[in-house]
Design a protein around this motif. Structure first.
Motif, PDB file in Angstrom:
ATOM      1  N   ARG A  75       0.832  -1.208   0.000  1.00 56.72           N
ATOM      2  CA  ARG A  75       0.000   0.000   0.000  1.00 56.72           C
ATOM      3  C   ARG A  75       0.866   1.257   0.000  1.00 56.72           C
ATOM      4  O   ARG A  75       0.590   2.220  -0.734  1.00 56.72           O
ATOM      5  CB  ARG A  75      -0.928   0.006   1.218  1.00 56.72           C
ATOM      6  N   ASN A  78       2.364   1.860  -3.442  1.00 59.16           N
ATOM      7  CA  ASN A  78       1.402   1.848  -4.560  1.00 59.16           C
ATOM      8  C   ASN A  78       1.474   0.573  -5.402  1.00 59.16           C
ATOM      9  O   ASN A  78       1.368   0.625  -6.630  1.00 59.16           O
ATOM     10  CB  ASN A  78       1.596   3.082  -5.442  1.00 59.16           C
ATOM     11  N   LYS A  82      -5.585  -0.210  -7.953  1.00 57.25           N
ATOM     12  CA  LYS A  82      -6.097   1.147  -8.139  1.00 57.25           C
ATOM     13  C   LYS A  82      -7.515   1.348  -7.620  1.00 57.25           C
ATOM     14  O   LYS A  82      -8.039   2.457  -7.636  1.00 57.25           O
ATOM     15  CB  LYS A  82      -6.029   1.512  -9.619  1.00 57.25           C
ATOM     16  N   ASN A  83      -8.163   0.272  -7.185  1.00 56.01           N
ATOM     17  CA  ASN A  83      -9.510   0.395  -6.628  1.00 56.01           C
ATOM     18  C   ASN A  83      -9.776  -0.799  -5.715  1.00 56.01           C
ATOM     19  O   ASN A  83      -8.940  -1.704  -5.589  1.00 56.01           O
ATOM     20  CB  ASN A  83     -10.561   0.486  -7.739  1.00 56.01           C
ATOM     21  N   ASN A  84     -10.926  -0.798  -5.091  1.00 58.95           N
ATOM     22  CA  ASN A  84     -11.230  -1.816  -4.092  1.00 58.95           C
ATOM     23  C   ASN A  84     -11.316  -3.218  -4.684  1.00 58.95           C
ATOM     24  O   ASN A  84     -10.932  -4.204  -4.044  1.00 58.95           O
ATOM     25  CB  ASN A  84     -12.538  -1.468  -3.370  1.00 58.95           C
ATOM     26  N   GLU A  86      -9.595  -4.323  -7.270  1.00 56.11           N
ATOM     27  CA  GLU A  86      -8.212  -4.755  -7.502  1.00 56.11           C
ATOM     28  C   GLU A  86      -7.551  -5.140  -6.185  1.00 56.11           C
ATOM     29  O   GLU A  86      -6.807  -6.120  -6.115  1.00 56.11           O
ATOM     30  CB  GLU A  86      -7.427  -3.668  -8.224  1.00 56.11           C
ATOM     31  N   ASN A  87      -7.835  -4.375  -5.120  1.00 57.73           N
ATOM     32  CA  ASN A  87      -7.341  -4.738  -3.787  1.00 57.73           C
ATOM     33  C   ASN A  87      -7.827  -6.143  -3.411  1.00 57.73           C
ATOM     34  O   ASN A  87      -7.069  -6.966  -2.882  1.00 57.73           O
ATOM     35  CB  ASN A  87      -7.855  -3.772  -2.717  1.00 57.73           C
ATOM     36  N   GLY A 150      -4.723  -5.515 -12.961  1.00 61.23           N
ATOM     37  CA  GLY A 150      -4.521  -4.244 -13.656  1.00 61.23           C
ATOM     38  C   GLY A 150      -3.485  -4.364 -14.763  1.00 61.23           C
ATOM     39  O   GLY A 150      -3.289  -5.431 -15.346  1.00 61.23           O
ATOM     40  N   THR A 154       2.081  -5.224  -9.192  1.00 60.93           N
ATOM     41  CA  THR A 154       1.448  -5.142  -7.870  1.00 60.93           C
ATOM     42  C   THR A 154       2.078  -6.196  -6.960  1.00 60.93           C
ATOM     43  O   THR A 154       2.948  -6.971  -7.374  1.00 60.93           O
ATOM     44  CB  THR A 154      -0.073  -5.395  -7.933  1.00 60.93           C
TER      45      THR A 154
END
Length: 206
Positions: A75, A78, A82-84, A86-87, A150, A154
């Protein structure tokens, strides 16, 4: 985080701390890599929150649990989508990773019966590893960008690199049966900061 003083405490091996080391390298963050032997562990153990390693100290405050540490670092740098949604996907892949990692560690280090250990490792290589690598290959195919989530690196990609170069690499043979995974690994290894870390990484037994 840019000015935070970071210390990572773990044994002198890759194990459960290497994912954090890879993230710190990818994020370009300088930190103190505190390594200790099994014999010296009792000296460090009382300073950790739950009497286990790895532990991450941030500006004098100690935190624990390898997955929590890696998620925090991802986190901060980065590498967490990019959004929940993807999280969510990253969390899913991290939990899958941890399931197989835990099983592998138990076989490699916590099984004292040699015959049982060898039988377990054989089964892992023949059944568990192909199943897990197949899951990773399928996720890469579904996403279609070369990355797991994405269109950029990541935590999910960095953990796949850890599988290939860390403690589990002797149990997971990434063959031509997994072309997307092989390509993903080359993409991640090609990141300048990660490449520099891998080139200078301390060589350890595990």
């Amino acid at each position: 985080m840019a000015n935070a003083k970071i210390r990572l405490l773990y044994f002198d091996g890759k194990g459960r701390a290497e994912l954090a080391r890879l993230l710190l390298a990818a994020g370009g963050k300088k930190y103190e890599d505190v390594r200790f032997s099994m014999e010296d562990w009792p000296k460090f153990k009382p300073s950790t929150p739950y009497g286990q390693a790895p532990a991450l100290e941030v500006d004098g405050v100690m935190f624990a649990e390898s997955i929590a540490i890696s998620s925090f670092l991802a986190r901060e740098f980065n590498f967490y989508g990019k959004n929940n949604l993807e999280n969510f996907k990253i969390d899913e892949l991290v939990q899958l990773y941890n399931d197989y990692f835990t099983k592998a560690i138990d076989l490699m280090f916590h099984t004292n019966d040699t015959a049982k250990k060898n039988e377990g490792i054989k089964k892992f290589k023949e059944e568990d590893a192909p199943r897990y690598l197949g899951f990773l290959e399928a996720n890469l195919k579904k996403n279609g960008t070369g990355y797991f989530v994405g269109d950029s690196i990541t935590l999910a990609d960095i953990l796949a690199l850890d599988l290939n170069t860390g403690t589990m690499n002797s149990l997971l043979e990434i063959t031509d049966n997994y072309p997307l995974l092989k390509k993903n690994l080359e993409l991640v290894k090609g990141q300048d900061k990660i490449a520099a870390y891998l080139a200078s990484r301390k060589q350890t037994e595990w």
